[in-house]
Design a protein around this motif. Structure first.
Motif, PDB file in Angstrom:
ATOM      1  N   TYR A 138       1.023  -1.368  -0.237  1.00  0.00           N
ATOM      2  CA  TYR A 138      -0.285   0.312  -0.477  1.00  0.00           C
ATOM      3  C   TYR A 138       0.981   1.074   0.473  1.00  0.00           C
ATOM      4  O   TYR A 138       2.193   1.019   0.375  1.00  0.00           O
ATOM      5  CB  TYR A 138      -0.396   0.112   1.198  1.00  0.00           C
ATOM      6  CG  TYR A 138      -1.800  -0.621   1.198  1.00  0.00           C
ATOM      7  CD1 TYR A 138      -3.293  -0.403   0.525  1.00  0.00           C
ATOM      8  CD2 TYR A 138      -2.398  -1.533   2.098  1.00  0.00           C
ATOM      9  CE1 TYR A 138      -4.352  -1.300   0.808  1.00  0.00           C
ATOM     10  CE2 TYR A 138      -3.189  -2.447   2.177  1.00  0.00           C
ATOM     11  CZ  TYR A 138      -4.948  -2.187   1.024  1.00  0.00           C
ATOM     12  OH  TYR A 138      -6.031  -3.219   1.150  1.00  0.00           O
ATOM     13  N   TRP A 139       0.629   2.091  -0.426  1.00  0.00           N
ATOM     14  CA  TRP A 139       0.950   3.838  -0.358  1.00  0.00           C
ATOM     15  C   TRP A 139      -0.818   4.090  -0.017  1.00  0.00           C
ATOM     16  O   TRP A 139      -1.513   3.471  -0.263  1.00  0.00           O
ATOM     17  CB  TRP A 139       1.714   4.795  -0.868  1.00  0.00           C
ATOM     18  CG  TRP A 139       1.518   4.783  -2.252  1.00  0.00           C
ATOM     19  CD1 TRP A 139      -0.207   4.180  -2.687  1.00  0.00           C
ATOM     20  CD2 TRP A 139       2.197   5.452  -3.103  1.00  0.00           C
ATOM     21  NE1 TRP A 139      -0.286   5.029  -4.092  1.00  0.00           N
ATOM     22  CE2 TRP A 139       1.042   6.101  -4.379  1.00  0.00           C
ATOM     23  CE3 TRP A 139       3.251   6.542  -3.108  1.00  0.00           C
ATOM     24  CZ2 TRP A 139       1.447   6.513  -6.037  1.00  0.00           C
ATOM     25  CZ3 TRP A 139       3.326   6.927  -4.573  1.00  0.00           C
ATOM     26  CH2 TRP A 139       2.813   7.072  -5.389  1.00  0.00           C
ATOM     27  N   GLY A 140      -0.253   5.709   0.827  1.00  0.00           N
ATOM     28  CA  GLY A 140      -1.115   6.173   1.399  1.00  0.00           C
ATOM     29  C   GLY A 140      -1.898   6.300   2.548  1.00  0.00           C
ATOM     30  O   GLY A 140      -1.123   5.194   2.885  1.00  0.00           O
ATOM     31  N   GLU A 141      -3.473   7.006   2.718  1.00  0.00           N
ATOM     32  CA  GLU A 141      -3.257   6.958   4.143  1.00  0.00           C
ATOM     33  C   GLU A 141      -3.495   5.831   5.476  1.00  0.00           C
ATOM     34  O   GLU A 141      -4.359   4.544   4.588  1.00  0.00           O
ATOM     35  CB  GLU A 141      -4.503   7.820   4.980  1.00  0.00           C
ATOM     36  CG  GLU A 141      -4.458   8.116   6.299  1.00  0.00           C
ATOM     37  CD  GLU A 141      -5.796   8.565   6.676  1.00  0.00           C
ATOM     38  OE1 GLU A 141      -6.130   8.547   7.962  1.00  0.00           O
ATOM     39  OE2 GLU A 141      -6.717   9.150   5.550  1.00  0.00           O
ATOM     40  N   GLN A 142      -2.460   4.850   6.190  1.00  0.00           N
ATOM     41  CA  GLN A 142      -2.773   3.534   7.321  1.00  0.00           C
ATOM     42  C   GLN A 142      -2.507   4.190   8.571  1.00  0.00           C
ATOM     43  O   GLN A 142      -1.340   5.051   8.717  1.00  0.00           O
ATOM     44  CB  GLN A 142      -1.848   2.272   6.236  1.00  0.00           C
ATOM     45  CG  GLN A 142      -1.509   2.080   5.298  1.00  0.00           C
ATOM     46  CD  GLN A 142      -0.407   2.109   4.260  1.00  0.00           C
ATOM     47  OE1 GLN A 142       0.132   1.145   4.413  1.00  0.00           O
ATOM     48  NE2 GLN A 142       0.507   3.263   3.477  1.00  0.00           N
ATOM     49  N   GLN A 143      -3.356   3.723   9.319  1.00  0.00           N
ATOM     50  CA  GLN A 143      -3.408   3.897  10.315  1.00  0.00           C
ATOM     51  C   GLN A 143      -2.600   2.453  11.283  1.00  0.00           C
ATOM     52  O   GLN A 143      -2.532   1.942  10.461  1.00  0.00           O
ATOM     53  CB  GLN A 143      -4.868   3.322  11.600  1.00  0.00           C
ATOM     54  CG  GLN A 143      -5.874   4.493  10.487  1.00  0.00           C
ATOM     55  CD  GLN A 143      -5.393   6.281  10.867  1.00  0.00           C
ATOM     56  OE1 GLN A 143      -4.987   6.316  11.441  1.00  0.00           O
ATOM     57  NE2 GLN A 143      -5.349   7.086   9.844  1.00  0.00           N
ATOM     58  N   MET A 144      -1.925   3.059  12.015  1.00  0.00           N
ATOM     59  CA  MET A 144      -0.904   2.302  13.370  1.00  0.00           C
ATOM     60  C   MET A 144      -1.081   3.059  14.437  1.00  0.00           C
ATOM     61  O   MET A 144      -1.586   4.382  14.718  1.00  0.00           O
ATOM     62  CB  MET A 144       0.656   3.152  12.830  1.00  0.00           C
ATOM     63  CG  MET A 144       0.977   2.636  11.429  1.00  0.00           C
ATOM     64  SD  MET A 144       2.727   2.780  11.089  1.00  0.00           S
ATOM     65  CE  MET A 144       3.580   2.196  12.886  1.00  0.00           C
ATOM     66  N   ASP A 145      -0.995   2.221  15.204  1.00  0.00           N
ATOM     67  CA  ASP A 145      -1.145   2.033  16.851  1.00  0.00           C
ATOM     68  C   ASP A 145       0.227   1.357  17.056  1.00  0.00           C
ATOM     69  O   ASP A 145       0.638   0.629  16.286  1.00  0.00           O
ATOM     70  CB  ASP A 145      -2.130   0.900  17.404  1.00  0.00           C
ATOM     71  CG  ASP A 145      -3.610   1.166  16.980  1.00  0.00           C
ATOM     72  OD1 ASP A 145      -4.034   2.436  16.906  1.00  0.00           O
ATOM     73  OD2 ASP A 145      -4.492   0.387  17.195  1.00  0.00           O
TER      74      ASP A 145
END
Length: 412
Positions: A138-145
């Motif tokens: 992927y690229w573009g917005e990906q969420q991370m905790d």
């Protein structure tokens, strides 16, 4: 990624802080501390990554010795809890010891938090999609905790009577409990890897925990009249950091940081009227860095770079950043209210052409793409002697990116 904070609450906070001027502690102790001021600024804000945030953003300033020959020391902190069950604790300081013979620079943090990431380079889009330069990711917005434990501390000694300092530092970052996911309304392709995981796997790092531990060699030129809110002269910082495995790093690496700031006074009678310029470069010299330790917008010591974009919006193996700001008073004689207009720009290089994912990623070089930002802000000086200032800025970036920023003291 749009970053939004509530204007009404923010300006209530600004004028509340103005009213606290009378509560500042200002005292004299021979051979100890001079003129200590503490501002217990409350923090109430909201943004998509954190939800509502509540807590304190305290600031303190004081002199470690006689103000006639010792620069002002300062400390800023954050103690925040969010409605997304995140905890953000930080303390950052610049301490000038007696007669400026030693400088102590510290950056201590503990985060239990989340943040969007977008992949590497300056060309990453806002929305998640297949990365054309790395087709299996992927690229573009990906969420991370993730959790972050940071301990940075450097000690620098003055060279004779010059404005130059040399010193050593120790730096530790531990990222743990890392989880990646997309927003619920995003289309997910299960055949694609998240940008964080794809990069770390290609470089031989774990995807859920890694460490960076090392020593730094530092050179500083300090000519600013006051570090927290300069009116004139300049500042330079060169830092070469070595992160060997035997000190606890997941892999050995080295990096180079270059930071230069200059302040051009436009009116000798009103020194608050000035133009400030800031240039910064952060470069991977050798080895590999884990994904979250790569140079990134908004991850400088005080988190001030890249107004107009969310922290972490751009990331890469190398980074070049520049900013210019016009600062001016809004009153004819007093310095309580001021304003600013600013522009900035950043460029990042992407991933080096090597991968274990079965495809050769393309390498985006520095300056192939430049991401500009611009905006304006309000300044409220709550302590003229120490130039303690509440800053409120609204900034715009490209492709719908924007942000509202509320801080203590000037951006740079």
């Amino acid at each position: 990624m749009r970053r939004f904070n509530l204007f009404l609450i923010s300006f209530v906070i600004i004028f509340w802080a103005k009213a606290q001027k009378a509560d500042s502690v200002d005292f004299y102790q021979p051979n100890k501390v001079y003129h200590f001021s503490f501002v217990p600024l409350p923090a109430v804000a909201s943004n998509p990554a954190n939800g509502w945030m509540f807590g304190l953003a305290p600031s303190a300033s004081w002199y470690m010795d006689d103000p006639a020959n010792t620069k002002m020391s300062n400390l800023v902190g954050n103690l925040l809890y969010t409605t997304k069950k995140q905890w953000i604790f930080s303390s950052r300081h610049n301490l000038f010891l007696s007669e400026n013979k030693l400088i102590l620079m510290g950056d201590w943090r503990y985060f239990i938090t989340s943040q969007p990431t977008f992949g590497l380079g300056s060309s990453t889009p806002n929305e998640p999609a297949q990365n054309p330069n790395q087709p299996l990711a992927y690229w573009g917005e990906q969420q991370m905790d993730f959790n972050l434990l940071r301990f940075y501390e450097a000690v620098l000694k003055k060279i004779g009577d010059s404005p130059f300092y040399l010193g050593l530092g120790y730096h530790l970052d531990v990222h743990s409990k890392i989880e990646n996911f997309l927003d619920e309304d995003a289309d997910q392709d299960l055949t694609l890897q998240f940008a964080h995981d794809a990069y770390n796997i290609s470089k031989g790092f774990d995807t859920d925990k890694y460490s960076l531990s090392g020593v730094s060699f530092n050179f500083i030129m300090e000519k600013r009249d006051m570090a927290v809110s300069p009116y004139e002269k300049n500042f330079a910082w060169i830092q070469y950091k070595i992160n060997p495995e035997f000190l606890g790093s997941s892999q050995s690496s080295s990096t180079l940081l270059l930071d230069y700031r200059h302040y051009f006074n436009l009116n000798p009678k009103r020194k608050r009227h000035l133009i400030g310029v800031w240039g910064m470069g952060n470069f991977l010299v050798s080895g590999n860095l884990p994904y979250m330790n790569l140079p990134s917008i908004g991850w400088d010591m005080f988190g001030r770079s890249g107004r107009g974009y969310a922290q972490g919006r751009f990331r890469g193996e190398n980074m070049v950043y520049g900013e210019a700001e016009w600062r001016f008073p809004l009153q004819k004689e007093k310095d309580t209210f001021g304003a600013t207009v600013f522009v900035n720009a950043a460029s990042f290089s992407g991933a080096r052409p090597e991968s274990s994912l079965g495809a050769t990623p393309q390498y985006e070089r520095l300056f192939e793409k430049i991401n500009p930002g611009y905006g304006l802000g309000l300044r409220v000086m709550i302590n003229k002697q120490k130039r303690t200032t509440i800053t409120a800025d609204y900034a715009f970036g490209q492709k719908g990116n924007s942000g509202f920023y509320l801080n203590i003291n000037e951006t740079f």
